[in-house]
Design a protein around this motif. Structure first.
Motif, PDB file in Angstrom:
ATOM      1  N   SER A 335      59.798 105.782  49.305  1.00 33.25           N
ATOM      2  CA  SER A 335      60.520 106.286  48.140  1.00 33.25           C
ATOM      3  C   SER A 335      60.036 105.686  46.829  1.00 33.25           C
ATOM      4  CB  SER A 335      62.020 105.979  48.292  1.00 33.25           C
ATOM      5  OG  SER A 335      62.234 104.565  48.233  1.00 33.25           O
ATOM      6  N   LYS A 336      60.447 106.304  45.734  1.00 34.58           N
ATOM      7  CA  LYS A 336      60.200 105.750  44.406  1.00 34.58           C
ATOM      8  C   LYS A 336      60.919 104.409  44.260  1.00 34.58           C
ATOM      9  CE  LYS A 336      59.948 110.372  42.323  1.00 34.58           C
ATOM     10  NZ  LYS A 336      60.558 111.296  41.340  1.00 34.58           N
ATOM     11  N   LYS A 337      62.112 104.323  44.844  1.00 32.37           N
ATOM     12  CA  LYS A 337      62.903 103.101  44.755  1.00 32.37           C
ATOM     13  C   LYS A 337      62.168 101.937  45.405  1.00 32.37           C
ATOM     14  CE  LYS A 337      67.436 101.145  45.938  1.00 32.37           C
ATOM     15  NZ  LYS A 337      68.746 101.405  46.579  1.00 32.37           N
ATOM     16  N   TYR A 338      61.527 102.179  46.545  1.00 32.60           N
ATOM     17  CA  TYR A 338      60.797 101.094  47.201  1.00 32.60           C
ATOM     18  C   TYR A 338      59.634 100.622  46.331  1.00 32.60           C
ATOM     19  CZ  TYR A 338      57.969  98.342  50.342  1.00 32.60           C
ATOM     20  OH  TYR A 338      57.237  97.317  50.885  1.00 32.60           O
ATOM     21  N   GLU A 339      58.924 101.552  45.703  1.00 23.94           N
ATOM     22  CA  GLU A 339      57.826 101.159  44.820  1.00 23.94           C
ATOM     23  C   GLU A 339      58.340 100.258  43.694  1.00 23.94           C
ATOM     24  OE1 GLU A 339      55.711 104.561  43.427  1.00 23.94           O
ATOM     25  OE2 GLU A 339      54.779 104.976  45.368  1.00 23.94           O
ATOM     26  N   GLU A 340      59.492 100.601  43.143  1.00 25.35           N
ATOM     27  CA  GLU A 340      60.085  99.769  42.091  1.00 25.35           C
ATOM     28  C   GLU A 340      60.436  98.381  42.622  1.00 25.35           C
ATOM     29  OE1 GLU A 340      63.414 101.940  40.678  1.00 25.35           O
ATOM     30  OE2 GLU A 340      62.215 103.551  39.787  1.00 25.35           O
ATOM     31  N   THR A 341      60.939  98.328  43.852  1.00 22.31           N
ATOM     32  CA  THR A 341      61.292  97.048  44.460  1.00 22.31           C
ATOM     33  C   THR A 341      60.066  96.159  44.604  1.00 22.31           C
ATOM     34  OG1 THR A 341      63.144  98.034  45.676  1.00 22.31           O
ATOM     35  CG2 THR A 341      62.293  95.942  46.501  1.00 22.31           C
ATOM     36  N   VAL A 342      58.965  96.732  45.090  1.00 24.76           N
ATOM     37  CA  VAL A 342      57.728  95.962  45.230  1.00 24.76           C
ATOM     38  C   VAL A 342      57.257  95.471  43.865  1.00 24.76           C
ATOM     39  CG1 VAL A 342      55.297  96.057  45.888  1.00 24.76           C
ATOM     40  CG2 VAL A 342      57.006  97.159  47.321  1.00 24.76           C
ATOM     41  N   GLY A 343      57.260  96.356  42.886  1.00 25.97           N
ATOM     42  CA  GLY A 343      56.794  95.976  41.558  1.00 25.97           C
ATOM     43  C   GLY A 343      57.595  94.852  40.949  1.00 25.97           C
ATOM     44  N   GLU A 344      58.919  94.943  41.087  1.00 26.65           N
ATOM     45  CA  GLU A 344      59.799  93.945  40.475  1.00 26.65           C
ATOM     46  C   GLU A 344      59.804  92.621  41.217  1.00 26.65           C
ATOM     47  OE1 GLU A 344      63.470  96.015  40.427  1.00 26.65           O
ATOM     48  OE2 GLU A 344      62.888  97.366  38.775  1.00 26.65           O
ATOM     49  N   LYS A 345      59.690  92.664  42.543  1.00 34.22           N
ATOM     50  CA  LYS A 345      59.798  91.437  43.338  1.00 34.22           C
ATOM     51  C   LYS A 345      58.452  90.792  43.663  1.00 34.22           C
ATOM     52  CE  LYS A 345      64.211  92.555  45.591  1.00 34.22           C
ATOM     53  NZ  LYS A 345      64.942  91.379  45.059  1.00 34.22           N
ATOM     54  N   LEU A 346      57.407  91.611  43.823  1.00 33.95           N
ATOM     55  CA  LEU A 346      56.117  91.081  44.265  1.00 33.95           C
ATOM     56  C   LEU A 346      54.997  91.256  43.252  1.00 33.95           C
ATOM     57  CD1 LEU A 346      56.175  92.325  47.989  1.00 33.95           C
ATOM     58  CD2 LEU A 346      56.961  90.130  47.077  1.00 33.95           C
ATOM     59  N   GLY A 347      55.196  92.139  42.301  1.00 36.40           N
ATOM     60  CA  GLY A 347      54.147  92.397  41.317  1.00 36.40           C
ATOM     61  C   GLY A 347      53.684  93.838  41.392  1.00 36.40           C
ATOM     62  N   TRP A 348      53.448  94.460  40.230  1.00 32.91           N
ATOM     63  CA  TRP A 348      53.136  95.886  40.195  1.00 32.91           C
ATOM     64  C   TRP A 348      51.776  96.230  40.795  1.00 32.91           C
ATOM     65  CZ3 TRP A 348      56.601  99.541  39.513  1.00 32.91           C
ATOM     66  CH2 TRP A 348      57.830  99.180  38.945  1.00 32.91           C
ATOM     67  N   ALA A 349      50.849  95.299  40.820  1.00 33.00           N
ATOM     68  CA  ALA A 349      49.548  95.569  41.432  1.00 33.00           C
ATOM     69  C   ALA A 349      49.668  95.778  42.936  1.00 33.00           C
ATOM     70  CB  ALA A 349      48.573  94.429  41.145  1.00 33.00           C
ATOM     71  N   ARG A 350      50.761  95.297  43.536  1.00 30.18           N
ATOM     72  CA  ARG A 350      50.940  95.399  44.986  1.00 30.18           C
ATOM     73  C   ARG A 350      51.719  96.632  45.426  1.00 30.18           C
ATOM     74  NH1 ARG A 350      52.318  89.159  46.539  1.00 30.18           N
ATOM     75  NH2 ARG A 350      53.061  90.087  48.486  1.00 30.18           N
ATOM     76  N   VAL A 351      52.064  97.508  44.495  1.00 29.58           N
ATOM     77  CA  VAL A 351      52.767  98.745  44.856  1.00 29.58           C
ATOM     78  C   VAL A 351      51.904  99.572  45.811  1.00 29.58           C
ATOM     79  CG1 VAL A 351      53.523 100.977  43.954  1.00 29.58           C
ATOM     80  CG2 VAL A 351      54.168  98.870  42.778  1.00 29.58           C
ATOM     81  N   PRO A 352      52.467 100.044  46.927  1.00 31.60           N
ATOM     82  CA  PRO A 352      51.701 100.893  47.857  1.00 31.60           C
ATOM     83  C   PRO A 352      51.444 102.259  47.222  1.00 31.60           C
ATOM     84  CG  PRO A 352      53.990 100.745  48.554  1.00 31.60           C
ATOM     85  CD  PRO A 352      53.835  99.799  47.408  1.00 31.60           C
ATOM     86  N   ASN A 353      50.274 102.425  46.662  1.00 32.00           N
ATOM     87  CA  ASN A 353      49.991 103.604  45.839  1.00 32.00           C
ATOM     88  C   ASN A 353      49.316 104.702  46.642  1.00 32.00           C
ATOM     89  OD1 ASN A 353      47.423 102.640  46.220  1.00 32.00           O
ATOM     90  ND2 ASN A 353      47.013 102.197  44.078  1.00 32.00           N
ATOM     91  N   GLY A 354      48.822 105.720  45.925  1.00 38.48           N
ATOM     92  CA  GLY A 354      48.036 106.772  46.564  1.00 38.48           C
ATOM     93  C   GLY A 354      48.844 107.814  47.288  1.00 38.48           C
ATOM     94  N   LYS A 355      50.163 107.879  47.043  1.00 36.84           N
ATOM     95  CA  LYS A 355      50.966 108.889  47.732  1.00 36.84           C
ATOM     96  C   LYS A 355      51.819 109.724  46.793  1.00 36.84           C
ATOM     97  CE  LYS A 355      54.952 105.882  48.759  1.00 36.84           C
ATOM     98  NZ  LYS A 355      54.413 104.647  48.137  1.00 36.84           N
ATOM     99  N   ARG A 356      52.200 109.172  45.631  1.00 36.02           N
ATOM    100  CA  ARG A 356      53.079 109.876  44.696  1.00 36.02           C
ATOM    101  C   ARG A 356      52.414 110.004  43.321  1.00 36.02           C
ATOM    102  NH1 ARG A 356      58.276 110.864  45.750  1.00 36.02           N
ATOM    103  NH2 ARG A 356      59.156 110.107  47.738  1.00 36.02           N
ATOM    104  N   ALA A 357      52.542 111.189  42.728  1.00 40.21           N
ATOM    105  CA  ALA A 357      52.008 111.396  41.388  1.00 40.21           C
ATOM    106  C   ALA A 357      52.742 110.530  40.378  1.00 40.21           C
ATOM    107  CB  ALA A 357      52.125 112.874  41.007  1.00 40.21           C
ATOM    108  N   SER A 358      54.044 110.341  40.584  1.00 40.24           N
ATOM    109  CA  SER A 358      54.864 109.597  39.628  1.00 40.24           C
ATOM    110  C   SER A 358      54.472 108.131  39.540  1.00 40.24           C
ATOM    111  CB  SER A 358      56.342 109.702  39.999  1.00 40.24           C
ATOM    112  OG  SER A 358      56.578 109.171  41.292  1.00 40.24           O
TER     113      SER A 358
END
Length: 446
Positions: A335-358
């Motif tokens: 989800s988008k929410k999980y990406e936000e969680t990773v960014g806020e807690k672990l750092g935005w470079a670690r967001v699991p990307n490559g699946k959502r345009a947003s």
């Protein structure tokens, strides 16, 4: 079960097991637990770290993770799903497995869950990734955790010190020349790291893209095996020679994880591999080269682009008795929410990307992924599973052939090529042996 036996099982259409309801977490609301099998990549380590204090805290559902290296994961998940053992409620699989297994009726469709979740926004999923996970009925049979293509990663500081310039779209000949010049730039540093670990999803992930752009293919459109063809041979000769002359030591034991460690710890100057590796390279908690890495398109020879297309995805075997709870986890994890969680807690470079345009519109992510984010997106969008080389193919797929037998075939041939790194065999001997195995597979397809 051996890989060969697993492949044999895959060929036979099995009856789907019972799915949904009946388990201690069947309604996804009353707590309970689910069993999740996943590959030991950095993004999975992150979700394992975050689950208890987020997903479990909110839902009461305990998640029991089993985490395995890629080759072991493939064997384990194939055993469980193909034999209908029902040990796991969710597993990380690729588009390759998703396409084959949904046709056999082994996977639970997930579109009914995404459609029922008003916040999920399935239309936001990148089209190439979503299409690779959809059946002929248009339904999703896996949800993407992260998607990837492949690109070239290199040490900008080393290149500057040596007076080297990386083209935006390098050729493999240019890469070989740069690897030779960067070799030894620092004590113990090698010019490049390329996977040499046997496995159809290890060595042959990058190597098949080299074969494609050199004009080779595993099979022609009418199922003529091409493993020892001049083009396939030239690609493997190039790849193995480059590794032996300027690549990492112990190449036969070097897969994705080992090459990631080599570049992040300053032991190599370049690495051609998955775009998803960039987040780890830019993570100060684990990398010594943050801010020092440059990124370029996947190297080519006879084609305009050569990057692969892959995603690690959450698939639900029909044998699960905890379908609703498992789907709740899969929805949260993608989800988008999980990406936000990773960014806020672990750092935005670690967001699991490559699946959502947003993802690529999030200001914090755009800043953190400045050198690799847009290139990742463009590489995924330019990947062509239908025509990845210079001639028509019998199936869709860039770094694999979408037939059950390929997992065993690719692994066998990679094991033979691994002997080239150790001096046990030659490329010709390895590919002549591989040709015989490929011809047996081709005969079955005809």
């Amino acid at each position: 079960m051996t890989a060969a036996a697993a492949a044999s099982v895959l060929i036979t259409t099995a009856c789907a097991g019972a799915g949904g309801g009946g388990g201690d977490a069947g309604d996804g609301k009353s707590g309970g637990s689910i069993n999740v099998l996943m590959v030991a990549n950095p993004q999975m380590t992150d979700i394992q770290e975050l689950t208890a204090d987020t997903f479990t805290k909110d839902t009461g559902i305990k998640v029991n993770f089993t985490v395995l290296p890629e080759n072991e994961l493939r064997d384990k998940v194939t055993q469980d799903v193909a034999s209908q053992a029902g040990q796991y409620d969710l597993a990380t699989v690729g588009a390759y497995e998703t396409q084959l297994w949904q046709k056999n009726g082994w996977l639970h469709e997930l579109s009914s869950y995404t459609d029922a979740d008003s916040e999920y926004d399935a239309d936001d999923l990148l089209k190439p990734v979503a299409e690779s996970l959809s059946g002929e009925d248009g339904k999703l049979y896996a949800l993407p955790f992260y998607g990837e293509s492949s690109f070239l990663m290199y040490r900008k500081d080393i290149f500057e010190e040596k007076g080297l310039t990386m083209p935006e779209k390098p050729t493999w000949d240019e890469v070989a020349d740069l690897a030779a010049k960067a070799d030894g730039a620092e004590p113990g540093m090698k010019g490049i790291c390329l996977r040499g670990l046997p496995g159809w999803g290890e060595m042959f992930a990058p190597l098949t893209t080299v074969v494609n752009t050199f004009g080779g293919t595993w099979f022609t459109k009418d199922w003529q095996a091409q493993v020892n063809s001049p083009e396939f041979t030239e690609a493997v000769e190039f790849y193995t020679t480059l590794v032996k002359e300027h690549g990492e030591p112990g190449a036969a034991q070097a897969g994705f994880t080992e090459c990631l460690n080599a570049l992040s710890q300053g032991k190599v100057a370049m690495w051609y591999d998955a775009t998803s590796a960039a987040g780890s390279l830019e993570d100060e908690a684990s990398s010594k080269v943050v801010g020092k890495i440059g990124y370029a398109y996947a190297p080519v020879k006879e084609t305009e682009y050569s990057g692969w297309l892959w995603s690690w995805n959450w698939a639900m075997p029909k044998t699960t008795k905890n379908a609703d709870a498992a789907a709740k986890f899969a929805l949260w994890a993608t989800s988008k929410k999980y990406e936000e969680t990773v960014g806020e807690k672990l750092g935005w470079a670690r967001v699991p990307n490559g699946k959502r345009a947003s993802t690529y519109e999030i200001p914090e992510y755009k800043e953190a992924s400045g050198d690799f984010g847009q290139l990742t997106l463009e590489s995924i969008e330019n990947a062509d599973p239908v025509n990845p080389g210079t001639q028509e193919r019998p199936t869709v797929g860039i770094q694999y052939v979408t037939i059950p037998e390929f997992a065993d075939l690719g692994t066998k041939v990679s094991q033979s090529i691994s002997g080239v790194f150790t001096g046990k065999t030659t490329v010709k001997e390895a590919l002549d042996e591989g040709q015989k195995a490929a011809e047996e597979v081709a005969a079955q397809q005809k």
